[in-house]
Design an enzyme around this catalytic site. Sequence first.
Site, mmCIF file in Angstrom:
data_model
loop_
_atom_site.group_PDB
_atom_site.id
_atom_site.type_symbol
_atom_site.label_atom_id
_atom_site.label_comp_id
_atom_site.label_asym_id
_atom_site.label_seq_id
_atom_site.Cartn_x
_atom_site.Cartn_y
_atom_site.Cartn_z
ATOM 1 N N GLU A 447 0.619 -1.433 -0.140
ATOM 2 C CA GLU A 447 -0.342 0.397 0.179
ATOM 3 C C GLU A 447 0.841 1.435 -0.083
ATOM 4 O O GLU A 447 1.101 1.329 1.093
ATOM 5 C CB GLU A 447 -1.495 -0.173 1.241
ATOM 6 C CG GLU A 447 -1.985 1.220 1.426
ATOM 7 C CD GLU A 447 -2.809 1.066 2.685
ATOM 8 O OE1 GLU A 447 -3.709 1.998 2.985
ATOM 9 O OE2 GLU A 447 -2.845 0.371 4.140
ATOM 10 N N ASP A 520 -1.097 -2.282 5.674
ATOM 11 C CA ASP A 520 -0.844 -1.947 7.457
ATOM 12 C C ASP A 520 -1.846 -2.842 7.970
ATOM 13 O O ASP A 520 -2.846 -2.812 7.545
ATOM 14 C CB ASP A 520 -1.277 -0.331 6.768
ATOM 15 C CG ASP A 520 -0.521 0.783 6.827
ATOM 16 O OD1 ASP A 520 0.795 0.137 6.082
ATOM 17 O OD2 ASP A 520 -0.304 2.014 5.573
ATOM 18 N N ASP A 522 -4.519 -1.629 10.169
ATOM 19 C CA ASP A 522 -5.472 -0.789 10.374
ATOM 20 C C ASP A 522 -6.501 -1.285 9.520
ATOM 21 O O ASP A 522 -6.645 -1.618 8.528
ATOM 22 C CB ASP A 522 -4.893 0.668 10.371
ATOM 23 C CG ASP A 522 -4.262 0.666 9.108
ATOM 24 O OD1 ASP A 522 -4.333 0.429 8.517
ATOM 25 O OD2 ASP A 522 -3.322 2.119 8.784
ATOM 26 N N ASP A 524 -7.881 1.058 7.106
ATOM 27 C CA ASP A 524 -7.592 0.839 6.377
ATOM 28 C C ASP A 524 -7.245 0.267 4.890
ATOM 29 O O ASP A 524 -6.895 -0.333 3.819
ATOM 30 C CB ASP A 524 -6.884 2.134 5.527
ATOM 31 C CG ASP A 524 -7.331 3.715 5.606
ATOM 32 O OD1 ASP A 524 -8.729 3.736 5.501
ATOM 33 O OD2 ASP A 524 -7.355 4.226 6.218
#
Length: 657
Positions: A447, A520, A522, A524
């Site tokens: 990402e 990541d 998280d 997102d």
Amino acid sequence: MSDEKSKSYGADSIQVLHGLEAVRKRPGMYIGSTGPNGLHHLVYEVVDNSIDEAMAHHCDRIVVALEKDDICRVEDNGRGIPVAMHPTEKVSALELVLTRLHAGGKFDKSTYKVSGGLHGVGVSCVNALSVWMTADVYRDGHHYEQKYEKGIPVYDVKCLEESSLHGTTIRWKADGSIFTETTTYNFDVLAARLRELAFLNPGVTIIFRDERLENPKEVTYIFEGGIKHYTSYLNEGKQVFPEEPIYISGEINDISIEVSMQWNDGFAEAVHSYVNDINTREGGTHLDGFKTALTLVLNKEFEKREKLIKKLNKDYDKKKSDKKDEKEAYEKLTGDDVRSGLTAVLSVKVPEPQFEGQTKTKLGNSEVRGYVDSLVKDKFTLFCEQNPQVVDAILEKAVNEAAARIAARKAKDNMRKKFTGGFGKPEKLADCSIKNDPSQCEVYIVEGDSAGGSAKKGRDSKTQAILPLWGKMLNVEKVRADKVMDNEKLNPVIATLGTGFGKDFDISKLRYHKIIIMADADVDGSHIRTLLLTFFFRYMPALIENGHIYLAMPPLYGIKVGKKVTYVYTDEERRVVMESLGDQASKATVQRFKGLGEMDGVELWTTTMDPKNRKMKRVTVPDAIAADRIFSVCMGEEVEPRRKFIEENAASANLDF
């Protein structure tokens, strides 16, 4: 070969495998593999015998139980396997069935008109590949039992007691020396098969228990609506037409044919075909006949609708087309066009099916093609005449799909021009140096440029490629194939892998045998993983089926005491490490990694990319039908099913803001 070895090759070198020895020597020939698929195939073979009793109308209740210590049990209330002495073999019929290949009741069509078990090798193979097996038979007012070890009877059939029950119970423990990868059954994998068997046999109750749990889990499957209910189940949460599935049935020359079909607002084709309740995943003549008839009937209906012809063919002139000597050629509907968004279940019952191999994944009977074609053509034509509005909706969708197909073809041509040498490699791809051995190569899809930069610095450039993506990509659940081809976020993924996608997918052209999504840790990152997995599931499902898709597991925390850093991957691991530090815990520095870009190349290699130390999850789909439903609910257009799903599963959510 040395002269000594060559000279030793004589008559005494020829081995003869007796009884079930051949099965233990070459198990893959009989059950497909000795991995998880082969292990679960054992259960299917035993359950199929019970289902055959159900198809013969002698059984309406089947219990499948997973016991502790990797033991499986299958019970039915059928007639019970015969136990009397066989007139020519001079052993009990029960022992004959469970210890001899090609021994069974399926060869005699007066006993079973149709059956899934055909070759008389199924349950005897399960016996051969088990450490032990017990068979309990209830029939003729008595309870009989026999035990086996690796296919060999431990004792003769015993009559234990009087009993008013009827049926058979088979219990076994798979042999870990054969199934070296695992002997633990997957509940979801088996549940998927048992559920479809219940759909295919309306009125039969199948109870599935997981007795391995502290609180045993039990599900019951019974569907009176048969394959119509099955089709509705597959389309749950989607906009469908017609409201009730189209149902066609009939019998030709003792071959029973059933079809249930319904279109939805999606673009994926989901046609499930069965022969004698066996899932023919590779299709066969019955599926060919169905597809041919469907395309023919809908093209005939298409030819009656000038408005739709003009929508697809801008220069169409009906007057010119009507002239016999000037018959105008125009774009018609292909099979892929008319099956866009189609959900269908095709079930045929064939007295003497010819399958390709013992695992029965493809039907070969040539006559079945014509029977299915004829029945579907006649009855679907009648349906079309009686339901013109439904046909209008089907054809409107097919025409839109045809237009998208033409647009995708143009987009593909543009893509070839964009990348030299066909589907070439995108500019941002940092490729690995090994070119000719995909089995040694892996690609990390990361990402953003920041994480991509760290990954490029930390990687092993010989075997690891890095493809950075930026921003949120397309949700393919809501768009057609031509939009996927044009999408600037997915375009690099397609080009990198080299396989094409959708109908053009060719796994033999895959450039990397490990495709690792590294996002990541998280919300997102989870969204990006979900969007990529939706794309792979819908347009490149073979990558998941063949075990090529992985999720990287970067650490959540780095716990530093002095110069020593311990990386942990969950909150629970962090708690355990902190407790283990004792008095040193107050001196520890805990870093929460919010993004991969926070790590330098060395740190990312050490924690996430080094094959010796990294943790990854392989993406698998134990229940493809359940996965299809989840993707439709969570990623599709319909809001209400998604709201309901969130409400029901909110307690299980683990959010990290």
